[in-house]
Design an enzyme around this catalytic site. Sequence first.
Site, PDB file in Angstrom:
ATOM      1  N   THR A 172      43.433  35.146  34.895  1.00 28.77           N
ATOM      2  CA  THR A 172      43.471  36.506  35.455  1.00 28.77           C
ATOM      3  C   THR A 172      42.477  37.441  34.763  1.00 28.77           C
ATOM      4  O   THR A 172      42.104  38.471  35.323  1.00 28.77           O
ATOM      5  CB  THR A 172      44.882  37.116  35.325  1.00 28.77           C
ATOM      6  OG1 THR A 172      45.337  36.895  33.977  1.00 28.77           O
ATOM      7  CG2 THR A 172      45.857  36.460  36.278  1.00 28.77           C
ATOM      8  N   ASP A 173      42.050  37.075  33.548  1.00 30.54           N
ATOM      9  CA  ASP A 173      41.089  37.911  32.826  1.00 30.54           C
ATOM     10  C   ASP A 173      39.735  37.979  33.518  1.00 30.54           C
ATOM     11  O   ASP A 173      38.889  38.798  33.164  1.00 30.54           O
ATOM     12  CB  ASP A 173      40.881  37.374  31.403  1.00 30.54           C
ATOM     13  CG  ASP A 173      42.019  37.782  30.477  1.00 30.54           C
ATOM     14  OD1 ASP A 173      43.084  38.168  30.985  1.00 30.54           O
ATOM     15  OD2 ASP A 173      41.834  37.711  29.248  1.00 30.54           O
ATOM     16  N   TYR A 174      39.506  37.077  34.443  1.00 34.31           N
ATOM     17  CA  TYR A 174      38.242  37.120  35.179  1.00 34.31           C
ATOM     18  C   TYR A 174      38.434  37.624  36.598  1.00 34.31           C
ATOM     19  O   TYR A 174      37.491  37.727  37.362  1.00 34.31           O
ATOM     20  CB  TYR A 174      37.588  35.735  35.176  1.00 34.31           C
ATOM     21  CG  TYR A 174      37.322  35.278  33.771  1.00 34.31           C
ATOM     22  CD1 TYR A 174      36.216  35.778  33.077  1.00 34.31           C
ATOM     23  CD2 TYR A 174      38.194  34.437  33.100  1.00 34.31           C
ATOM     24  CE1 TYR A 174      35.981  35.420  31.770  1.00 34.31           C
ATOM     25  CE2 TYR A 174      37.967  34.066  31.783  1.00 34.31           C
ATOM     26  CZ  TYR A 174      36.866  34.566  31.125  1.00 34.31           C
ATOM     27  OH  TYR A 174      36.641  34.226  29.828  1.00 34.31           O
ATOM     28  N   PRO A 183      42.961  31.942  30.399  1.00 37.68           N
ATOM     29  CA  PRO A 183      43.290  33.308  30.821  1.00 37.68           C
ATOM     30  C   PRO A 183      42.663  33.634  32.175  1.00 37.68           C
ATOM     31  O   PRO A 183      41.828  34.523  32.295  1.00 37.68           O
ATOM     32  CB  PRO A 183      42.687  34.155  29.702  1.00 37.68           C
ATOM     33  CG  PRO A 183      41.542  33.350  29.200  1.00 37.68           C
ATOM     34  CD  PRO A 183      41.917  31.903  29.368  1.00 37.68           C
TER      35      PRO A 183
END
Lengths: 518, 415
Positions: A179-181, A177
Site C-alpha cells: 500500500t506504500d506505493y 508494504p
Amino acid sequence: MAKKMLEGLKVADFTTVIAGPVITKPLAAYGATVLKIEGRNHLDLFRQGMVPPVGTDFPGPFNPWANRNPAGAFYNTGKLSISLNLAKAKGREIAKQFIMWADIVVENFAGGAMKRMGLGYEELKEIKPDLIMLSSCMQGQTGPHASHPGYGTQLVNLAGLSSIAGWPDREPAGIGPYTDYVAPRHSLVAILAALDYRRRTGKGQYIDMSQFESGLQLMAPLLLETATTGRVSEREGNYNPLAAPHGAYPCLPTRTDRYCVIAIYTDEEWKNFCYAMGNPEWTESPKFSTLQARRDNEEELDKLVEEWTIQFLPEDVVRRLREAEVWAGVLDNRDEWLNHQPQIKRQSPYTAPHGIYRCHPEYRWCAIAVTNDEEWQSFCRVIGDPAWTKESRFSTLHGRQENVEEMDRLIAEWTSSHTAEDVMAMMQAAGVAAGVLQTGEDLMEKDPQMAHRHFYWELQHPEIGRYRGVAPSFVFHEFPYELQRAPLMGEHNEYALKEFLGMSDEEIEELIREGVLE
Amino acid sequence: MAEKNMVEGMLSPYRVLDLTDEKGLSCGRLLGDLGADVIKIERPGGDPARKLGPFYDDKDDPEKSLFWFAYNANKRGITLDIEKLEGQEIFKKLAKGADFVIESFPPGYMDGFGLSYSALKNLNPELIMVSITPFGQTGPHKDYKATDITLWAMSGRMYGMGDEDRPPVRMSHINATYLQGGMEAAVGAMLALYHRQMSGEGQHVDQSIQAAFAQPGNQGWDLRNLVAPRGAMTRSRLQITRVWPCKDGKVSWAFRGGQQAADRFMKPFIKWMDSEGMADDFLKEFDWEEWDMATATQETVNRMEEPAAKFFLSHTKEELLEGAVKNRIIFYPTFNTADILKSPQLDARGFWEEVEHPELGTTITYPGAFAKLSETPISISQRAPLIGEHNQEVYQQEMGFSSKELKKLQQNKVI
C-alpha cells in the site's frame, strides 16, 4: 536546462518511511522545493539502522547512521532537510512558519498527531486559508481506528491484499508494504488537482488519506463481487479454476501418504464421477449441479469426496474412475503433487499457456502469456512445432486449459533448454507476450528499455557513496526532470531558515543553543 | 451532467476523452472522481474490458462486469469507431474541445489514423495526451507485447514473491500492474495540467507500466549486489510463525527483538495478554530490547509462541483488531473481502457508497472515495455507463448532430 515544471512550488514535508516520502519525491524531481522537516524526536525509521549501511554488520537497536540508511537516501532524493525538535514549543513555532511559507503540507504521522502539536489543519487554515494539506495515515483521521499507528507491511493484511497473494494451500506470500506505493499515487493526484482548484477558486483543501481506503481501490472488483454474490475470492496460486472437485484426496491405508488425484472439469464428467461413486444422495444436491456451484461449495464437496476416497486404495479409485471416463491418478506423496503443480493458472482464465516457466540455468524464469489462437500458432512455431502441440487435447484453448498441467510440463521442457532472455526475444519476435522474471541486477544493469527511459539515476552521496535513485515512471518528452541525492539530516538548517524564513545568524545560533535545531 | 455540476469538483472544468482498455481505465476513474467530465469512448459493441470478471449474478454479460463497474464509475460513455474515417473526424471534433485524451493503444496506433499527439496538438495546442503502454512510446521494447503477468515479471516485483520450492507467484484476480500504471498516469496528467496553467501549452505524457510497477527500486542489488531469493521476506534461520490461526480466521504477528519492536509490538502485546491472564512469566520477564534474532534459539521461539498461539485462538479477528487498536500494537488480522465489508472503521468514516443500477433493478455497495477532501468531497455520481448510454446526450445535445445524422452514423457502424 529548461525551467523545471514545478519550479517555485514549495512543500513542507513532515513525512517518514515510505508512504509519505514517495509522495513528495516526484515533486522534487520536477523542480518543487521540498523541505523535509525532521528531527530526532520524530526520527524517520529510514534515518535509523533498520537497513545496515554498506560494509557494516547489523547496527543493533539504535545507531549513529542517520545519513547512511540507503532506503532513506532512496526515498528522499532531491529534498532539503532541516532537523527541528518538534517536542519544543519553539520547534513547533518554526514548523508553523515553514507551513506558512509552503504551498503544500504533507504529513504521515499516526492520525491526529499534527493536531496534538497545534499543527492541525483547522488551526492552520485560520492563518492560511488557501493551505493545501495532506495527512496520510493507516486508517484515516476520523473513526475509532484513526490514531492507530502502523506500517504498510502490516496494513496489506487489513486491506485484503494479502488474502489474494500466494498459493491457496499456504499462508499469503509476503508482498511487503504494497500500500506504500498505492496511497502516494492517489495522494499526488489529489494534491496536484488541489493546486488547480486553488488557482481557480482561491480555496485550499484538506486531504485525509487513509492508506486502507486507498488500497481498497485495487480490491474494488472483488469487493463488488462479495457485495453482490457473497462469494469471497482469495489467493489462487496453483489452483485450477476449471475443475471441481480438483485436488489430492487421501486413500487407504489410512494415515499414510497415499493419495489419488481427481479433476472434474465438465458437467458430463461430474455425472460420470457420481455414477462411479454409486450416486450417493448428496450428488443430487443443487449445491453441486454446476461447476460454479461446486466451486462455491468446494469445502463441503471436498470433504464428501474425501469420505469416499478414504475407503479405497488409490489404485482402486483410479480404476473405478477411469472406467467411468473420469481422469484420475495415483500419488505416493501429497507434496509431490503440490510441487509439480505447474505455474499460475487460475489468474487468467482467458488464456493458456499462461504462467512462469523455468529456463536455463534453472534459477531463471520467463513469463509467457498466449492470449488467442493466432498467438498459440506463433508460440508453437517458436518452440519448433513439436508433435504434442498437434494433439487434439492441446489444439484448442479449452483443451489446453483442461490439460494445462501436462502442457506446462511440456513447455517447460523446451524453456528449460533456453535462457530466459532468449525465450523472451523469440516469443516477442513472434508476437507472443513474454517477459524475463527480472531481478534488481536485470533491471539496473541489463534492461535496455529502463536504460532508454533513464529510469535509474546514478547519484553521489557524501556518506553512502555511489547509489541509484529512480525517476518518475512517466516521461514528458519536452520537460526533463532531474534527480539529486537525498539530503543529510539537517543539511539545510541554515539555508532554509535564512532563505525561506529570513532569519539572521544570531537567531539561528540561539536556536542551536536552545536545542531547537538538532 | 447536471448532477455533477451541483458540486464543484477539483477538476470540474475539464473534459477527458478516455480511449483506454483495462490497462488504463483506473486513470480516467481518478480524474472522474475529482469532478472531471470523463467520456469513455468505446468501440461499437462495447469495450473488450467488459469481458473481464467477476460478473454481477455470475453472468458473463458485457453489461454486468464488476471489473467494468469498478473502474468506469464517474464516467459517461459513448461508442465511436476511430478506425473509420467518419469516426476520426468526430474524434477530432471532440478532441478540439477536450483537455485530456487518455489512450492505451500500442505505440503508433493512433498515428495510423491521423490522431497522433502532434496531429491533435495542431487542432488543440492545450490538449494533454496521456499514453499508457507496457513499456513506453519509444525504446527497444516499445513494441513488446505484454500482459499483467509478464509485467509483474519484468518489473522486478515478482522475483521474490512466493515460496522457494514453487514458481514465483503474483497477486490473483486483479491486474495490479495495469491499475498502478493508470494511477501513475493520472499523476502525470495532473503535472501536465499544472504546467499548462503556467505556459498555455499541452503535452504528451508517456507512461510506462513496467516503470510504474518498478518504483520500489532495488537497493539490495544497487548497494550490495544482492538478489534476495524467493520467499526471503518470510524466511529465516528459525521457524517463526507469522500467520496464526485465531477463532474465526488468521492474524499476522511475529515475535522479534530490538528497541523498536519492544516498544511498538512486544511489550504492549504481552501487557494485553497479561491483562487477560494469558501471559506466562517467561513472556512477562523477557528482555525484548536485548533479544537478537541472529543468535536466538528455536527453543526460545517455541517457548514464547506457545502461549501466544493459545491467546490468538481464544479471540476472533474482530476482537484482535479492536485490541490492537486499543493497545496501540501494530498488527492486523488477515482480512478477506467479507471482513472488509464489515469493518467498523470504514462504517464510521462513511466509506461505502450505495450506487443505483436501475437496469439491474438493484443498488450495489461500492468502495467509496480514495481520499476524503474537505472542500470537494468525492462521491460516485454516475455508475459505469452502459454501451453507448450517452451517445444521444453527447452527439446530439452537445455536438449538435441531428437525429437523422445519428441514425446514419449508427447504420455505418461508426457509433
